[in-house]
Design a protein around this motif. Structure first.
Motif, PDB file in Angstrom:
ATOM      1  N   SER A 203     -21.510  42.489  22.944  1.00  0.00           N
ATOM      2  CA  SER A 203     -20.811  43.668  22.707  1.00  0.00           C
ATOM      3  C   SER A 203     -21.855  44.257  23.948  1.00  0.00           C
ATOM      4  O   SER A 203     -21.615  45.707  24.244  1.00  0.00           O
ATOM      5  N   LEU A 204     -22.727  44.948  22.899  1.00  0.00           N
ATOM      6  CA  LEU A 204     -24.020  45.868  23.085  1.00  0.00           C
ATOM      7  C   LEU A 204     -24.262  45.758  24.809  1.00  0.00           C
ATOM      8  O   LEU A 204     -24.600  46.260  25.292  1.00  0.00           O
ATOM      9  N   LEU A 205     -24.636  44.594  24.787  1.00  0.00           N
ATOM     10  CA  LEU A 205     -25.283  44.694  26.356  1.00  0.00           C
ATOM     11  C   LEU A 205     -24.439  45.105  27.600  1.00  0.00           C
ATOM     12  O   LEU A 205     -24.441  45.308  28.141  1.00  0.00           O
ATOM     13  N   GLN A 206     -22.907  44.803  27.096  1.00  0.00           N
ATOM     14  CA  GLN A 206     -21.869  45.531  28.135  1.00  0.00           C
ATOM     15  C   GLN A 206     -21.337  46.574  28.347  1.00  0.00           C
ATOM     16  O   GLN A 206     -21.114  46.857  29.169  1.00  0.00           O
ATOM     17  N   GLN A 207     -21.821  47.263  26.819  1.00  0.00           N
ATOM     18  CA  GLN A 207     -22.131  48.290  26.456  1.00  0.00           C
ATOM     19  C   GLN A 207     -22.823  49.200  27.359  1.00  0.00           C
ATOM     20  O   GLN A 207     -23.418  50.194  27.354  1.00  0.00           O
ATOM     21  N   ASN A 208     -24.111  48.313  28.020  1.00  0.00           N
ATOM     22  CA  ASN A 208     -25.726  49.383  28.033  1.00  0.00           C
ATOM     23  C   ASN A 208     -26.225  50.025  27.391  1.00  0.00           C
ATOM     24  O   ASN A 208     -27.342  50.653  27.028  1.00  0.00           O
ATOM     25  N   THR A 209     -26.276  49.204  25.730  1.00  0.00           N
ATOM     26  CA  THR A 209     -27.325  49.707  25.137  1.00  0.00           C
ATOM     27  C   THR A 209     -28.519  49.452  24.996  1.00  0.00           C
ATOM     28  O   THR A 209     -29.061  48.221  25.944  1.00  0.00           O
ATOM     29  N   LYS A 210     -29.117  50.874  25.194  1.00  0.00           N
ATOM     30  CA  LYS A 210     -30.615  50.292  24.885  1.00  0.00           C
ATOM     31  C   LYS A 210     -31.560  50.411  23.188  1.00  0.00           C
ATOM     32  O   LYS A 210     -32.258  49.976  23.529  1.00  0.00           O
ATOM     33  N   VAL A 211     -30.771  51.644  22.621  1.00  0.00           N
ATOM     34  CA  VAL A 211     -30.863  51.676  21.378  1.00  0.00           C
ATOM     35  C   VAL A 211     -29.883  51.493  20.623  1.00  0.00           C
ATOM     36  O   VAL A 211     -29.244  52.200  20.594  1.00  0.00           O
ATOM     37  N   VAL A 212     -30.332  50.414  19.123  1.00  0.00           N
ATOM     38  CA  VAL A 212     -29.688  50.484  18.590  1.00  0.00           C
ATOM     39  C   VAL A 212     -29.931  51.476  17.252  1.00  0.00           C
ATOM     40  O   VAL A 212     -31.220  51.318  16.626  1.00  0.00           O
ATOM     41  N   ILE A 213     -28.767  52.059  16.336  1.00  0.00           N
ATOM     42  CA  ILE A 213     -29.656  53.010  15.155  1.00  0.00           C
ATOM     43  C   ILE A 213     -28.536  51.873  14.103  1.00  0.00           C
ATOM     44  O   ILE A 213     -27.421  52.571  13.971  1.00  0.00           O
ATOM     45  N   ALA A 214     -29.378  51.676  13.383  1.00  0.00           N
ATOM     46  CA  ALA A 214     -29.356  50.414  12.229  1.00  0.00           C
ATOM     47  C   ALA A 214     -29.186  51.031  10.635  1.00  0.00           C
ATOM     48  O   ALA A 214     -29.924  51.879  10.506  1.00  0.00           O
ATOM     49  N   LEU A 215     -28.377  51.443  10.067  1.00  0.00           N
ATOM     50  CA  LEU A 215     -27.742  51.888   9.358  1.00  0.00           C
ATOM     51  C   LEU A 215     -27.958  50.845   8.129  1.00  0.00           C
ATOM     52  O   LEU A 215     -26.984  49.686   8.131  1.00  0.00           O
ATOM     53  N   GLY A 216     -28.459  51.190   7.164  1.00  0.00           N
ATOM     54  CA  GLY A 216     -28.661  50.572   6.084  1.00  0.00           C
ATOM     55  C   GLY A 216     -29.305  48.808   5.832  1.00  0.00           C
ATOM     56  O   GLY A 216     -29.521  48.449   7.061  1.00  0.00           O
ATOM     57  N   ARG A 217     -29.606  48.235   4.605  1.00  0.00           N
ATOM     58  CA  ARG A 217     -30.012  46.531   5.023  1.00  0.00           C
ATOM     59  C   ARG A 217     -29.456  46.125   6.270  1.00  0.00           C
ATOM     60  O   ARG A 217     -29.880  45.305   6.393  1.00  0.00           O
ATOM     61  N   GLN A 218     -27.945  45.863   5.433  1.00  0.00           N
ATOM     62  CA  GLN A 218     -27.553  45.102   6.207  1.00  0.00           C
ATOM     63  C   GLN A 218     -27.240  45.142   7.549  1.00  0.00           C
ATOM     64  O   GLN A 218     -27.740  44.660   8.880  1.00  0.00           O
ATOM     65  N   GLY A 219     -26.928  46.161   8.308  1.00  0.00           N
ATOM     66  CA  GLY A 219     -27.282  47.011   9.364  1.00  0.00           C
ATOM     67  C   GLY A 219     -28.287  46.844  10.139  1.00  0.00           C
ATOM     68  O   GLY A 219     -28.757  46.323  11.492  1.00  0.00           O
ATOM     69  N   MET A 220     -30.036  46.866   8.985  1.00  0.00           N
ATOM     70  CA  MET A 220     -31.030  46.679  10.010  1.00  0.00           C
ATOM     71  C   MET A 220     -30.981  44.966  10.102  1.00  0.00           C
ATOM     72  O   MET A 220     -31.757  44.798  10.760  1.00  0.00           O
ATOM     73  N   LYS A 221     -30.679  44.002   9.112  1.00  0.00           N
ATOM     74  CA  LYS A 221     -30.784  42.901   8.898  1.00  0.00           C
ATOM     75  C   LYS A 221     -30.130  42.290  10.366  1.00  0.00           C
ATOM     76  O   LYS A 221     -30.689  41.408  11.330  1.00  0.00           O
ATOM     77  N   THR A 222     -28.930  43.579  10.848  1.00  0.00           N
ATOM     78  CA  THR A 222     -28.613  42.373  11.872  1.00  0.00           C
ATOM     79  C   THR A 222     -29.090  43.782  13.244  1.00  0.00           C
ATOM     80  O   THR A 222     -28.967  42.169  14.346  1.00  0.00           O
ATOM     81  N   ALA A 223     -30.017  44.637  13.547  1.00  0.00           N
ATOM     82  CA  ALA A 223     -30.124  44.906  14.247  1.00  0.00           C
ATOM     83  C   ALA A 223     -31.583  43.868  14.935  1.00  0.00           C
ATOM     84  O   ALA A 223     -31.176  43.818  16.172  1.00  0.00           O
ATOM     85  N   THR A 224     -32.259  43.585  13.659  1.00  0.00           N
ATOM     86  CA  THR A 224     -33.003  42.870  14.206  1.00  0.00           C
ATOM     87  C   THR A 224     -32.906  41.287  14.794  1.00  0.00           C
ATOM     88  O   THR A 224     -34.321  40.918  14.940  1.00  0.00           O
ATOM     89  N   ALA A 225     -32.143  40.899  14.163  1.00  0.00           N
ATOM     90  CA  ALA A 225     -31.463  39.141  14.180  1.00  0.00           C
ATOM     91  C   ALA A 225     -31.019  39.034  15.425  1.00  0.00           C
ATOM     92  O   ALA A 225     -30.631  37.497  16.307  1.00  0.00           O
ATOM     93  N   LEU A 226     -30.783  40.005  16.746  1.00  0.00           N
ATOM     94  CA  LEU A 226     -30.345  40.406  17.905  1.00  0.00           C
ATOM     95  C   LEU A 226     -31.648  39.643  18.865  1.00  0.00           C
ATOM     96  O   LEU A 226     -31.540  39.359  19.813  1.00  0.00           O
ATOM     97  N   ASN A 227     -32.451  40.161  18.203  1.00  0.00           N
ATOM     98  CA  ASN A 227     -34.233  39.388  18.983  1.00  0.00           C
ATOM     99  C   ASN A 227     -33.407  39.473  20.317  1.00  0.00           C
ATOM    100  O   ASN A 227     -34.121  38.440  21.199  1.00  0.00           O
ATOM    101  N   ASN A 228     -33.900  41.568  20.805  1.00  0.00           N
ATOM    102  CA  ASN A 228     -33.593  40.575  22.166  1.00  0.00           C
ATOM    103  C   ASN A 228     -34.500  42.511  22.955  1.00  0.00           C
ATOM    104  O   ASN A 228     -35.576  42.348  22.035  1.00  0.00           O
ATOM    105  N   ASN A 229     -34.314  42.809  23.697  1.00  0.00           N
ATOM    106  CA  ASN A 229     -35.342  43.977  23.990  1.00  0.00           C
ATOM    107  C   ASN A 229     -34.481  45.534  23.923  1.00  0.00           C
ATOM    108  O   ASN A 229     -34.523  46.200  24.939  1.00  0.00           O
ATOM    109  N   ILE A 230     -33.333  45.331  23.473  1.00  0.00           N
ATOM    110  CA  ILE A 230     -32.455  46.457  22.604  1.00  0.00           C
ATOM    111  C   ILE A 230     -33.385  47.196  20.634  1.00  0.00           C
ATOM    112  O   ILE A 230     -33.881  46.461  20.037  1.00  0.00           O
ATOM    113  N   SER A 231     -34.411  48.442  21.358  1.00  0.00           N
ATOM    114  CA  SER A 231     -34.686  49.164  20.492  1.00  0.00           C
ATOM    115  C   SER A 231     -33.717  49.453  19.287  1.00  0.00           C
ATOM    116  O   SER A 231     -32.737  49.218  19.602  1.00  0.00           O
TER     117      SER A 231
END
Length: 310
Positions: free
Chosen positions: A74-102
């Protein structure tokens, strides 16, 4: 000829669509899918992000059962370059993406140093420099600040606190405590040593050294008896008798997170990494405690919240 016109039309649609427009959908938000009051806090932060970006951003509530593969697609389809991760769960999920999104992180108290150094993290913990400046404004005679902290949780914060104290000509007396027993011992030492108009006590957000059921009542009672000013990084303590606290301005915090994200889009990489203290703050004061300490708040800039409630 007709085919060429059709191709040009489709190309124009792709370029003009939000998914491919520069800056439009380049920033997305990931936040924990939880109830109130936290949901409302995250909504305010997202409001600030969108205010700064100037348009709505895609936001994705996540939980422990979130399908990382589906989210990544979904993020790649939306042309996402940067994710703002909120909260511990948000950060945990964002780091699990393991791709080129900052990633830019906010809405957390602290993050282990080995995790924080990978991206910028704006903590919910107020900047010690702002706390010290407000304390000195309320009580100009302040010269010495006592604090008890767990280095496993707040070592990064104490480094900033020492710098802030030095720049404001304050002496920071910091005690390292790794458990509840040693924290209580250090507080008793502080109450024996502190006195007069020049000493104050700072309570950081620290589950070890500012335990709510035993340490906080002890600190409140002893400080009241000794007329010792106590300020806290936790605004909930003001209602219970602490002199003042600073707490997040959530909309302004969102704007700061968006500024970091936009900086990554412009530069193509991180301009800064690691833990950063909260500088987008509001203030709360306990008027009863201020009166007990003999402080005149008439000349002070207005506080956003007062206790007892007026």
């Amino acid at each position: 000829m007709l085919l060429r016109v059709v191709l040009l039309f489709l190309t124009a649609l792709v370029v003009a669509s939000p998914a491919f427009a520069a800056g439009k959908d380049a920033i997305a938000v990931i936040y924990p899918d939880i109830g109130e009051p936290y949901h409302g806090i995250f909504e305010k932060i997202i409001e600030g992000i969108e205010d700064k970006v100037g348009s709505p951003v895609a936001n994705h509530p996540v939980g422990a059962d979130t399908d990382i593969g589906v989210l990544k697609a979904s993020l790649l389809q939306q042309n996402t370059k940067v994710v703002i991760a909120l909260g511990r769960q948000g950060m945990k999920t964002a780091t699990a993406l393991n791709n080129n999104i900052s990633i830019v992180v906010g809405g957390v108290l602290t993050v282990p140093e080995n995790e924080a150094r990978a991206q910028p993290v704006i903590s919910l913990t107020p900047d010690p420099a702002l706390l010290f400046a407000r304390m000195k404004a309320l009580k100009p005679a302040t010269k010495r600040v006592f604090v008890v902290y767990d280095p496993g949780f707040n070592d990064w914060l104490m480094k900033l606190a020492r710098e802030a104290a030095h720049s404001q000509e304050l002496e920071l007396v910091a005690y390292e405590a790794h458990d509840l027993r040693s924290a209580v011992r250090f507080y008793r030492e502080i109450f024996s040593a502190a006195g007069g108009r020049s000493d104050v006590l700072w309570l950081p957000q620290d589950s070890t050294t500012v335990e709510e059921r035993s340490i906080l009542p002890l600190v409140l009672q002893e400080s009241w008896n000794k007329n010792l000013a106590v300020f806290s990084s936790n605004s909930a303590h003001v209602r219970r008798g602490v002199l003042f606290s600073l707490y997040p301005d959530n909309v302004a915090l969102g704007k700061s997170l968006a500024t970091l994200a936009q900086g990554i889009l412009i530069s193509g990489g991180y301009r800064s990494r690691g833990m950063m203290p909260l500088r987008d703050v509001q203030s709360a004061v306990n008027l009863r405690t201020a009166q007990h300490l003999g402080l005149n708040l008439g000349f002070q800039p207005g506080f956003d919240t007062t206790f007892p409630e007026q």
